[in-house]
Write an enzyme that holds these catalytic residues in place. Structure first.
Site, mmCIF file in Angstrom:
data_model
loop_
_atom_site.group_PDB
_atom_site.id
_atom_site.type_symbol
_atom_site.label_atom_id
_atom_site.label_comp_id
_atom_site.label_asym_id
_atom_site.label_seq_id
_atom_site.Cartn_x
_atom_site.Cartn_y
_atom_site.Cartn_z
ATOM 1 N N ASP A 54 0.578 5.911 -7.772
ATOM 2 C CA ASP A 54 0.949 6.621 -6.600
ATOM 3 C C ASP A 54 0.627 7.020 -5.096
ATOM 4 O O ASP A 54 0.976 7.754 -4.782
ATOM 5 C CB ASP A 54 1.927 8.045 -7.187
ATOM 6 N N LEU A 114 -2.003 2.626 -15.026
ATOM 7 C CA LEU A 114 -3.064 2.336 -14.021
ATOM 8 C C LEU A 114 -3.441 1.090 -13.859
ATOM 9 O O LEU A 114 -4.149 0.349 -14.451
ATOM 10 C CB LEU A 114 -4.113 3.398 -14.491
ATOM 11 N N ASN A 154 4.659 -0.669 -5.575
ATOM 12 C CA ASN A 154 4.633 -0.406 -7.238
ATOM 13 C C ASN A 154 6.619 0.328 -6.303
ATOM 14 O O ASN A 154 6.798 0.452 -5.373
ATOM 15 C CB ASN A 154 4.356 0.858 -7.243
ATOM 16 N N HIS A 158 8.601 3.940 -6.877
ATOM 17 C CA HIS A 158 8.206 5.705 -7.441
ATOM 18 C C HIS A 158 9.440 6.339 -7.196
ATOM 19 O O HIS A 158 9.717 5.866 -6.278
ATOM 20 C CB HIS A 158 8.024 6.519 -7.049
ATOM 21 N N GLU A 195 16.813 2.591 -6.342
ATOM 22 C CA GLU A 195 16.224 1.550 -6.864
ATOM 23 C C GLU A 195 16.579 0.503 -6.685
ATOM 24 O O GLU A 195 16.673 -1.110 -6.724
ATOM 25 C CB GLU A 195 15.283 1.644 -8.258
HETATM 26 C C1 GAR Z 1 11.956 3.521 -12.655
HETATM 27 O O1 GAR Z 1 13.272 4.517 -12.480
HETATM 28 C C2 GAR Z 1 10.648 3.708 -11.615
HETATM 29 O O2 GAR Z 1 10.786 4.488 -10.501
HETATM 30 C C3 GAR Z 1 10.431 4.337 -13.064
HETATM 31 O O3 GAR Z 1 10.319 4.153 -14.361
HETATM 32 C C4 GAR Z 1 11.532 4.185 -13.954
HETATM 33 C C5 GAR Z 1 11.824 2.591 -14.738
HETATM 34 O O4 GAR Z 1 13.212 2.190 -15.203
HETATM 35 N N1 GAR Z 1 8.398 4.273 -12.126
HETATM 36 C C6 GAR Z 1 7.971 5.210 -12.285
HETATM 37 O O5 GAR Z 1 8.130 6.376 -13.033
HETATM 38 C C7 GAR Z 1 6.850 4.667 -12.396
HETATM 39 N N2 GAR Z 1 5.791 6.208 -12.299
HETATM 40 P P1 GAR Z 1 13.894 0.481 -15.680
HETATM 41 O O6 GAR Z 1 12.962 -0.334 -16.536
HETATM 42 O O7 GAR Z 1 14.968 0.258 -15.562
HETATM 43 O O8 GAR Z 1 13.687 -0.275 -14.189
#
Ligand code: GAR
Length: 189
Positions: free
Chosen positions: A145, A87, A102, A104, A174
């Site tokens: 979030d 957080l 951020n 999500h 993403e």
């Molecule tokens: C991503 O899918 C992001 O959206 C998520 O963690 C992953 C990181 O992947 N974030 C969350 O869940 C935040 N609540 P990465 O390390 O390969 O970028």
């Protein structure tokens, strides 16, 4: 040219996309990668690209605002959370209000909040029988979030999808959108 700090706790595939994209952008560059995990893959990615790194500890991050000094020294203008699981403390939100975003891996406000990260999100989406999921890029405030949504993109949840199948599809989304949305946010600073 704005300096971006990427905060990440894990693999760092989004951080990689951001670092690579901003090597070509006239608006900003990733000049710092911050992690709360000494062995996080994201730190290797940063080093591979010659991006400076900083490690934060729970005590340092939550008990005082000393880290602000590091961000100021590096002249950080904008913060991007890319798989950062802590957080964000009030002092950081206050110092960078409107300049922290951020990503999500779901369509907020559904499937957000404490404990909803990574594969847990996709497990919940599949278990609920949703027909679609996606990504949300949002402003960061003091709550998990909950900041204003800047951008969403959707993808289907296909019959028979496992959480891992869905995770892959969402991650592709993403990678496709995150750098451009950050660049658009930089353009409004
Ligand atoms: C991503 O899918 C992001 O959206 C998520 O963690 C992953 C990181 O992947 N974030 C969350 O869940 C935040 N609540 P990465 O390390 O390969 O970028």
């Amino acid at each position: 040219m704005k300096n971006i700090a990427v905060f990440a706790s894990g693999t760092g595939s989004n951080a990689r996309k951001l670092i690579e994209y901003f090597k070509q952008s006239p608006l900003g560059r990733v000049s710092l990668v911050v992690s709360n995990k000494a062995n996080a893959g994201v730190l290797d990615i940063a080093r591979e690209h010659g991006v400076e790194t900083a490690l934060i500890t729970r005590a340092g991050f939550y008990e005082n605002d000393d880290f602000l000094q590091v961000l100021r020294e590096k002249k950080i203008d904008f913060i991007v959370l890319a798989g950062f699981l802590w957080l964000v403390p009030a002092w950081l939100v206050k110092a960078y209000r409107g300049r922290i975003v951020n990503i999500h891996p779901a369509l907020l406000p559904k499937y957000g909040g404490k404990g909803m990260y990574g594969i847990h999100v996709h497990e919940a989406v599949v278990a609920a029988g949703e027909r679609e999921s996606g990504i949300t890029i949002h402003q960061v405030n003091e709550h998990y979030d909950e900041g204003d949504t800047i951008f969403q993109a959707r993808c289907p949840v296909l019959p028979g999808d496992t959480a891992a199948d869905l995770a892959k599809r969402v991650l592709t989304l993403e990678h496709r959108h995150f750098p451009e949305v950050v660049e658009q946010a930089l353009a409004t600073l």
